[in-house]
Scaffold this motif. Structure first.
Motif, PDB file in Angstrom:
ATOM      1  N   CYS A  21       0.838  -1.203   0.000  1.00 16.75           N
ATOM      2  CA  CYS A  21       0.000   0.000   0.000  1.00 16.75           C
ATOM      3  C   CYS A  21       0.870   1.249   0.000  1.00 16.75           C
ATOM      4  O   CYS A  21       2.028   1.230   0.432  1.00 16.75           O
ATOM      5  N   CYS A  92      -9.409  -0.275   0.209  1.00 14.37           N
ATOM      6  CA  CYS A  92      -9.442  -1.186  -0.927  1.00 14.37           C
ATOM      7  C   CYS A  92      -8.493  -2.350  -0.662  1.00 14.37           C
ATOM      8  O   CYS A  92      -7.717  -2.320   0.294  1.00 14.37           O
ATOM      9  N   SER A  94      -6.373  -4.268  -3.110  1.00 14.61           N
ATOM     10  CA  SER A  94      -5.390  -4.687  -4.110  1.00 14.61           C
ATOM     11  C   SER A  94      -4.130  -3.842  -3.966  1.00 14.61           C
ATOM     12  O   SER A  94      -4.156  -2.763  -3.362  1.00 14.61           O
ATOM     13  N   CYS A  97      -3.635   0.273  -4.260  1.00 16.21           N
ATOM     14  CA  CYS A  97      -4.937   0.766  -4.721  1.00 16.21           C
ATOM     15  C   CYS A  97      -5.346   2.065  -4.043  1.00 16.21           C
ATOM     16  O   CYS A  97      -6.334   2.689  -4.435  1.00 16.21           O
TER      17      CYS A  97
END
Length: 207
Positions: A21, A92, A94, A97
């Motif tokens: 992230c 989120c 993924s 993202c």
């Protein structure tokens, strides 16, 4: 051989599936340098935004990104009458993202609930709560060596046990919440309430 493959799979799978992230924690000016971070399991990528208003005007707008637990992906607000802070999040699941900022919160109309708030001298004023502010809150902060009482409306997240330590670090150690109109009983305070309360703009939800 199959047992060896299974063991290697168990050891390597968590690392291979770790979520990446963007991470960005603002400094006092509100700016930050965006980096990437490998997040713990059972977390998501998240963006959080805290927007503070005073007298209906926006006075602060802080944005942060990082790893977030599911219970941190929420909306919340706290209202002390003279100032109000709205917290919005966007989560989120993924890799990378959370490139976009969380949306800016907007002040909602009154919801019918009422709590006491302090004007700097007395805490007998009645405040109309907005949006999801379903709790009354009372707290005490120390300003220049003197204790100042703050009262107002807050949403459930502000009063939750999972956030109480973070809230206490910012708006005082004596945070009390209750449900029911005007349940944060009225009292007086002799210290002038300064609009230093940019409360919660440095709230770290994604720690």
């Amino acid at each position: 051989m199959q047992i060896l493959v299974l063991i290697l799979g168990i050891v390597l799978l968590p690392r291979a599936c770790a979520l990446k992230c963007y991470e960005c924690t603002p400094d006092l000016s509100g700016s930050c340098t965006q980096t990437t971070k490998e997040c713990p399991s059972n977390t998501q990528c998240g963006s959080v935004r805290a927007t503070s208003y005073a007298g209906g005007l926006k006075v602060a707008d802080f944005k942060e990104k990082g790893c977030a637990a599911a219970e941190e992906c929420v909306q919340a607000s706290i209202n002390f009458g003279g100032s109000q802070t709205l917290i919005t999040t966007k989560c989120c699941t993924s890799d990378l993202c959370n490139s976009q900022d969380a949306p800016e919160g907007s002040i909602s109309p009154p919801n019918g609930k009422k709590c006491f708030y302090c004007d700097g001298i007395h805490c007998t004023n009645t405040l109309k709560c907005n949006g999801d502010e379903d709790h009354c809150i009372s707290t005490a902060v120390t300003v220049e060596g003197q204790k100042v009482t703050l009262k107002g409306c807050a949403s459930k997240l502000i009063c939750s046990e999972t956030q109480s330590a973070q809230i206490s670090a910012i708006i005082g150690e004596e945070v009390n919440c209750c449900q029911g109109d005007l349940c944060n009983s009225a009292s007086s305070t002799s210290v002038s309430l300064l609009l230093f309360v940019t409360p919660l703009i440095t709230l770290v939800l994604f720690s």
